[in-house]
Design a protein around this motif. Sequence first.
Motif, PDB file in Angstrom:
ATOM      1  N   ARG A  45       0.820  -1.215   0.000  1.00 32.80           N
ATOM      2  CA  ARG A  45       0.000   0.000   0.000  1.00 32.80           C
ATOM      3  C   ARG A  45       0.853   1.263   0.000  1.00 32.80           C
ATOM      4  N   ILE A  46       1.766   1.369   0.954  1.00 34.94           N
ATOM      5  CA  ILE A  46       2.597   2.574   1.034  1.00 34.94           C
ATOM      6  C   ILE A  46       3.476   2.689  -0.205  1.00 34.94           C
ATOM      7  N   GLU A  47       4.003   1.571  -0.661  1.00 35.26           N
ATOM      8  CA  GLU A  47       4.837   1.576  -1.860  1.00 35.26           C
ATOM      9  C   GLU A  47       4.054   2.082  -3.073  1.00 35.26           C
ATOM     10  N   ARG A  48       2.791   1.655  -3.204  1.00 33.52           N
ATOM     11  CA  ARG A  48       1.951   2.113  -4.319  1.00 33.52           C
ATOM     12  C   ARG A  48       1.736   3.620  -4.221  1.00 33.52           C
ATOM     13  N   GLY A  49       1.428   4.110  -3.024  1.00 32.91           N
ATOM     14  CA  GLY A  49       1.250   5.543  -2.838  1.00 32.91           C
ATOM     15  C   GLY A  49       2.504   6.323  -3.188  1.00 32.91           C
ATOM     16  N   LEU A  50       3.651   5.836  -2.737  1.00 27.77           N
ATOM     17  CA  LEU A  50       4.924   6.506  -3.047  1.00 27.77           C
ATOM     18  C   LEU A  50       5.206   6.516  -4.541  1.00 27.77           C
ATOM     19  N   THR A  51       4.912   5.408  -5.204  1.00 27.26           N
ATOM     20  CA  THR A  51       5.124   5.335  -6.651  1.00 27.26           C
ATOM     21  C   THR A  51       4.288   6.403  -7.365  1.00 27.26           C
ATOM     22  N   MET A  52       3.034   6.542  -6.971  1.00 28.68           N
ATOM     23  CA  MET A  52       2.159   7.537  -7.586  1.00 28.68           C
ATOM     24  C   MET A  52       2.618   8.961  -7.251  1.00 28.68           C
ATOM     25  N   LEU A  53       3.054   9.183  -6.022  1.00 24.68           N
ATOM     26  CA  LEU A  53       3.534  10.508  -5.616  1.00 24.68           C
ATOM     27  C   LEU A  53       4.788  10.885  -6.395  1.00 24.68           C
ATOM     28  N   LYS A  54       5.743   9.965  -6.483  1.00 27.07           N
ATOM     29  CA  LYS A  54       6.979  10.217  -7.228  1.00 27.07           C
ATOM     30  C   LYS A  54       6.707  10.449  -8.714  1.00 27.07           C
ATOM     31  N   ALA A  55       5.653   9.818  -9.239  1.00 27.47           N
ATOM     32  CA  ALA A  55       5.295   9.976 -10.656  1.00 27.47           C
ATOM     33  C   ALA A  55       4.547  11.281 -10.918  1.00 27.47           C
ATOM     34  N   GLY A  56       4.332  12.071  -9.871  1.00 26.42           N
ATOM     35  CA  GLY A  56       3.655  13.359 -10.042  1.00 26.42           C
ATOM     36  C   GLY A  56       2.149  13.242 -10.163  1.00 26.42           C
ATOM     37  N   LYS A  57       1.563  12.144  -9.690  1.00 27.55           N
ATOM     38  CA  LYS A  57       0.121  11.948  -9.805  1.00 27.55           C
ATOM     39  C   LYS A  57      -0.655  12.690  -8.715  1.00 27.55           C
ATOM     40  N   ALA A  58       0.070  13.299  -7.772  1.00 29.72           N
ATOM     41  CA  ALA A  58      -0.548  14.104  -6.716  1.00 29.72           C
ATOM     42  C   ALA A  58       0.544  14.963  -6.088  1.00 29.72           C
ATOM     43  N   GLU A  59       0.122  15.988  -5.358  1.00 33.24           N
ATOM     44  CA  GLU A  59       1.103  16.876  -4.721  1.00 33.24           C
ATOM     45  C   GLU A  59       1.393  16.522  -3.271  1.00 33.24           C
ATOM     46  N   ALA A  60       0.546  15.699  -2.658  1.00 34.02           N
ATOM     47  CA  ALA A  60       0.727  15.351  -1.249  1.00 34.02           C
ATOM     48  C   ALA A  60       0.146  13.975  -0.987  1.00 34.02           C
ATOM     49  N   MET A  61       0.548  13.417   0.176  1.00 32.97           N
ATOM     50  CA  MET A  61       0.059  12.095   0.540  1.00 32.97           C
ATOM     51  C   MET A  61      -0.142  12.019   2.051  1.00 32.97           C
ATOM     52  N   LEU A  62      -1.244  11.386   2.435  1.00 33.75           N
ATOM     53  CA  LEU A  62      -1.505  11.058   3.832  1.00 33.75           C
ATOM     54  C   LEU A  62      -1.393   9.548   3.980  1.00 33.75           C
ATOM     55  N   VAL A  63      -0.639   9.113   4.981  1.00 34.43           N
ATOM     56  CA  VAL A  63      -0.616   7.706   5.338  1.00 34.43           C
ATOM     57  C   VAL A  63      -1.417   7.611   6.626  1.00 34.43           C
ATOM     58  N   SER A  64      -2.605   7.056   6.534  1.00 33.74           N
ATOM     59  CA  SER A  64      -3.537   7.010   7.662  1.00 33.74           C
ATOM     60  C   SER A  64      -3.391   5.715   8.449  1.00 33.74           C
ATOM     61  N   GLY A  65      -3.423   5.850   9.779  1.00 33.86           N
ATOM     62  CA  GLY A  65      -3.371   4.668  10.633  1.00 33.86           C
ATOM     63  C   GLY A  65      -1.972   4.216  10.986  1.00 33.86           C
ATOM     64  N   VAL A  66      -1.028   5.143  10.977  1.00 32.18           N
ATOM     65  CA  VAL A  66       0.357   4.817  11.309  1.00 32.18           C
ATOM     66  C   VAL A  66       0.486   4.685  12.828  1.00 32.18           C
ATOM     67  N   ASN A  67       1.238   3.707  13.278  1.00 33.91           N
ATOM     68  CA  ASN A  67       1.498   3.533  14.703  1.00 33.91           C
ATOM     69  C   ASN A  67       2.097   4.826  15.272  1.00 33.91           C
ATOM     70  N   ARG A  68       1.642   5.207  16.452  1.00 29.95           N
ATOM     71  CA  ARG A  68       2.073   6.463  17.085  1.00 29.95           C
ATOM     72  C   ARG A  68       3.585   6.546  17.286  1.00 29.95           C
ATOM     73  N   ASP A  69       4.258   5.409  17.409  1.00 36.88           N
ATOM     74  CA  ASP A  69       5.698   5.406  17.648  1.00 36.88           C
ATOM     75  C   ASP A  69       6.523   5.590  16.379  1.00 36.88           C
ATOM     76  N   VAL A  70       5.903   5.460  15.219  1.00 43.06           N
ATOM     77  CA  VAL A  70       6.632   5.554  13.951  1.00 43.06           C
ATOM     78  C   VAL A  70       6.803   7.020  13.558  1.00 43.06           C
TER      79      VAL A  70
END
Length: 176
Positions: A45-70
């Motif tokens: 999931r995160i890898e897919r989002g990063l691929t799309m972000l790096k390809a310029g398919k969006a200007e920002a990304m939210l990763v929802s549900g990340v562990n509080r310690d990360v």
Amino acid sequence: MIKRILSIVPLIWALGFAAFVIWLPRPADGEKTDAIVVLTGGPGRIERGLTMLKAGKAEAMLVSGVNRDVKPRELANLTNAPIALYDCCIDLGHEAVDTRSNALETAAWLKAKKYSTIRLVTTDWHMRRARFELARVLDGQVDVTGDAVKSDPGFYVLFKEYHKYLLSRIAALVGL
């Protein structure tokens, strides 16, 4: 009469489950959106989002549900992405613990950022329920493009997710 009606219920359930399994959502095309929202919880999931972000398919990304310690630096190291990308363009959401709270966290982020189009990234078997929960809280204010990460789910995963999806639909019908 009631017996006939009740005998149709298992048939409808079975046909619904078959459709759920056969027509899993697919990855989206290269359509550009304002932002990408990735729901944690599954591989790729995160890898897919990063691929799309790096390809310029969006200007920002939210990763929802990340562990509080990360922290962003830790996630950047895990995903082999430059920390600069996290600094400029990626927000980590630490409030969500399930699909419904993913939707609430995402809606709050979208409202704060004033985005009107997003690419929702989650696993193919999870996409229907994730989109439904998100649609419930967005009230048509944001255009959502589903971008499903292809997986090879077993029967148990599909069976469980189908019932979670049905329960979320029933909850919406009764106002929960």
